[in-house]
Design an enzyme around this catalytic site. Structure first.
Site, mmCIF file in Angstrom:
data_model
loop_
_atom_site.group_PDB
_atom_site.id
_atom_site.type_symbol
_atom_site.label_atom_id
_atom_site.label_comp_id
_atom_site.label_asym_id
_atom_site.label_seq_id
_atom_site.Cartn_x
_atom_site.Cartn_y
_atom_site.Cartn_z
ATOM 1 N N SER A 61 -2.186 2.054 -14.219
ATOM 2 C CA SER A 61 -0.828 2.499 -14.681
ATOM 3 C C SER A 61 -1.015 2.073 -16.161
ATOM 4 O O SER A 61 -1.503 0.977 -16.589
ATOM 5 C CB SER A 61 0.331 1.895 -13.891
ATOM 6 O OG SER A 61 1.431 2.029 -14.757
ATOM 7 N N TYR A 85 3.693 -6.171 -10.107
ATOM 8 C CA TYR A 85 3.185 -4.791 -10.409
ATOM 9 C C TYR A 85 2.168 -4.837 -11.663
ATOM 10 O O TYR A 85 0.838 -4.620 -11.389
ATOM 11 C CB TYR A 85 4.118 -3.803 -10.393
ATOM 12 C CG TYR A 85 3.688 -2.264 -10.546
ATOM 13 C CD1 TYR A 85 2.999 -1.909 -9.376
ATOM 14 C CD2 TYR A 85 3.488 -1.554 -11.648
ATOM 15 C CE1 TYR A 85 2.642 -0.419 -9.315
ATOM 16 C CE2 TYR A 85 3.314 -0.222 -11.703
ATOM 17 C CZ TYR A 85 2.693 0.207 -10.615
ATOM 18 O OH TYR A 85 2.010 1.695 -10.544
HETATM 19 N N1 LIG Z 1 4.987 7.032 -9.731
HETATM 20 C C1 LIG Z 1 4.724 6.759 -11.040
HETATM 21 O O1 LIG Z 1 5.624 6.572 -11.789
HETATM 22 C C2 LIG Z 1 3.469 5.897 -11.282
HETATM 23 C C3 LIG Z 1 3.205 5.368 -12.476
HETATM 24 C C4 LIG Z 1 1.976 4.710 -12.771
HETATM 25 C C5 LIG Z 1 0.901 4.507 -11.793
HETATM 26 N N2 LIG Z 1 1.495 4.888 -10.288
HETATM 27 C C6 LIG Z 1 0.479 4.723 -9.427
HETATM 28 O O2 LIG Z 1 0.029 5.980 -8.712
HETATM 29 C C7 LIG Z 1 -0.667 5.591 -7.517
HETATM 30 C C8 LIG Z 1 0.272 6.588 -6.548
HETATM 31 O O3 LIG Z 1 1.579 6.161 -6.468
HETATM 32 P P1 LIG Z 1 2.968 7.572 -6.295
HETATM 33 O O4 LIG Z 1 3.412 7.386 -7.397
HETATM 34 O O5 LIG Z 1 2.194 8.496 -5.726
HETATM 35 O O6 LIG Z 1 3.612 6.697 -5.146
HETATM 36 P P2 LIG Z 1 3.764 6.871 -3.671
HETATM 37 O O7 LIG Z 1 4.417 8.120 -3.441
HETATM 38 O O8 LIG Z 1 4.669 6.071 -3.148
HETATM 39 O O9 LIG Z 1 2.325 6.857 -3.065
HETATM 40 C C9 LIG Z 1 1.647 5.752 -2.763
HETATM 41 C C10 LIG Z 1 0.675 5.644 -1.761
HETATM 42 O O10 LIG Z 1 -0.002 4.671 -1.421
HETATM 43 C C11 LIG Z 1 -0.108 4.782 -0.109
HETATM 44 N N3 LIG Z 1 -0.298 3.334 0.419
HETATM 45 C C12 LIG Z 1 0.676 2.190 0.293
HETATM 46 N N4 LIG Z 1 0.145 1.174 0.577
HETATM 47 C C13 LIG Z 1 -0.853 1.368 1.664
HETATM 48 C C14 LIG Z 1 -1.962 0.808 2.292
HETATM 49 N N5 LIG Z 1 -1.681 -0.617 2.488
HETATM 50 N N6 LIG Z 1 -3.076 1.210 2.623
HETATM 51 C C15 LIG Z 1 -3.217 2.618 2.501
HETATM 52 N N7 LIG Z 1 -2.269 3.494 1.747
HETATM 53 C C16 LIG Z 1 -1.354 2.758 1.186
HETATM 54 C C17 LIG Z 1 1.010 5.348 0.486
HETATM 55 O O11 LIG Z 1 0.985 5.730 1.820
HETATM 56 P P3 LIG Z 1 1.518 5.212 3.211
HETATM 57 O O12 LIG Z 1 2.913 4.197 3.112
HETATM 58 O O13 LIG Z 1 1.516 6.160 4.107
HETATM 59 O O14 LIG Z 1 0.465 4.057 3.525
HETATM 60 C C18 LIG Z 1 1.288 6.328 -0.439
HETATM 61 O O15 LIG Z 1 0.332 7.775 0.189
HETATM 62 C C19 LIG Z 1 -0.152 4.083 -7.223
HETATM 63 O O16 LIG Z 1 -1.459 3.270 -7.526
HETATM 64 C C20 LIG Z 1 0.846 3.847 -8.191
HETATM 65 O O17 LIG Z 1 0.842 2.545 -8.641
HETATM 66 C C21 LIG Z 1 2.382 5.477 -10.211
#
Ligand SMILES: NC(=O)c1ccc[n+]([C@@H]2O[C@H](COP(=O)([O-])OP(=O)(O)OC[C@H]3O[C@@H](n4cnc5c(N)ncnc54)[C@H](OP(=O)(O)O)[C@@H]3O)[C@@H](O)[C@H]2O)c1
Length: 250
Positions: A136, A149
């Protein structure tokens, strides 16, 4: 570069960016294996795709990781892994809670380490493979309210820089994906403004484009991440001045 017929394994694919990327890769003809904890959501995704297969997994469980990766690789050798499982919680350092801080590091950093510990030897043996890690722009420098985070994402960016140089001689590629704000379940409860926020489909398109160009760092959207890159190299006095103002406003 075309990904048709290539086998991708994506962690964190039950929702958000990982899910959108799985659908994009499936539509482009890749073989896509998806993991997360939510079996129901993974099976829904499997049913929506041509070549998507679900492998439920908690990435923090090191004892299950090896067997899970073996199952994914039994489907077909893994050409490309996108490690995107992630956890975020808003927290101020004067109200620290160890639980979410540990979860952040366990999922974001050690979840990635658990996977690459098994994947690197497999890829070295094949002299082929690509590891992509979703970090990120929050990992560029410390951000207010992000004690659970920002440090985890800084660790991932640092890790990717090490892997890039050390795995090149083995013909293994490495990419670091640094999104700005993306509209997903992770951000939906954020109580502060999210400048430049994009959809998960837009994020998936940007990741796909970056990966197909073989880029090391894939950051998006352009305007917001450019601002964050400038802040990354700004002198401390200026950076801290801006962060104090942001902290006071969120
Ligand atoms: N959204 C943003 O603004 C943003 C910005 C920068 C970076 N990111 C990064 O992008 C990535 C995806 O995030 P997102 O925004 O798409 O959020 P999200 O929809 O909440 O996705 C997070 C994913 O991680 C999985 N997860 C969480 N804990 C886990 C575990 N212990 N084992 C396996 N899977 C796990 C969740 O699935 P389950 O709960 O089903 O396990 C879900 O599929 C993350 O690394 C996040 O930090 C997001």
């Amino acid at each position: 570069m075309s990904f048709k017929g290539k086998h991708f394994w994506i962690t964190g694919a039950s929702t958000g960016i990982g899910r959108a990327l799985a659908k994009k890769l499936d539509a482009e003809g890749a073989l896509v294996s998806v993991s997360a904890r939510s079996e129901d959501k993974l099976h829904e995704l499997e049913a929506e795709g041509e070549n998507i297969r679900a492998f439920p997994l908690d990435v923090t469980d090191q004892s299950l990781m090896g067997a899970a990766i073996d199952m994914v690789a039994d489907r077909a050798p893994i050409d490309h892994v996108v490690l995107g499982a992630g956890a975020w919680s808003i927290m101020d350092s004067d109200q620290m809670e160890m639980g979410p801080i540990r979860t952040g590091m366990e999922v974001n950093y050690f979840g990635t380490i658990n996977a690459i510990d098994k994947l690197i030897p497999m890829m070295i043996a094949r002299k082929a493979g690509h590891i992509s890690i979703i970090a990120s722009v929050a990992g560029y420098r410390g951000l207010p309210r992000s004690i659970a985070y920002s440090p985890t994402k800084a660790a991932l960016i640092n890790l990717a820089e090490i892997l890039k140089v050390e795995l090149e001689p083995h013909n293994i590629g490495v990419s670091i994906i640094n999104p700005g704000f993306v509209d997903t379940p992770l951000t939906q409860d954020n109580p502060f403004p999210m400048p430049g926020i994009i959809t998960a489909d837009e994020a998936a398109d940007a990741i796909y484009k970056g990966l197909s160009k073989g880029k090391f760092e894939i950051s998006f959207p352009f305007g917001f991440t450019l601002l964050m890159k400038v802040l990354r190299v700004a002198p401390n006095w200026l950076y801290l001045f801006i962060m104090r103002r942001i902290k006071a406003s969120i």
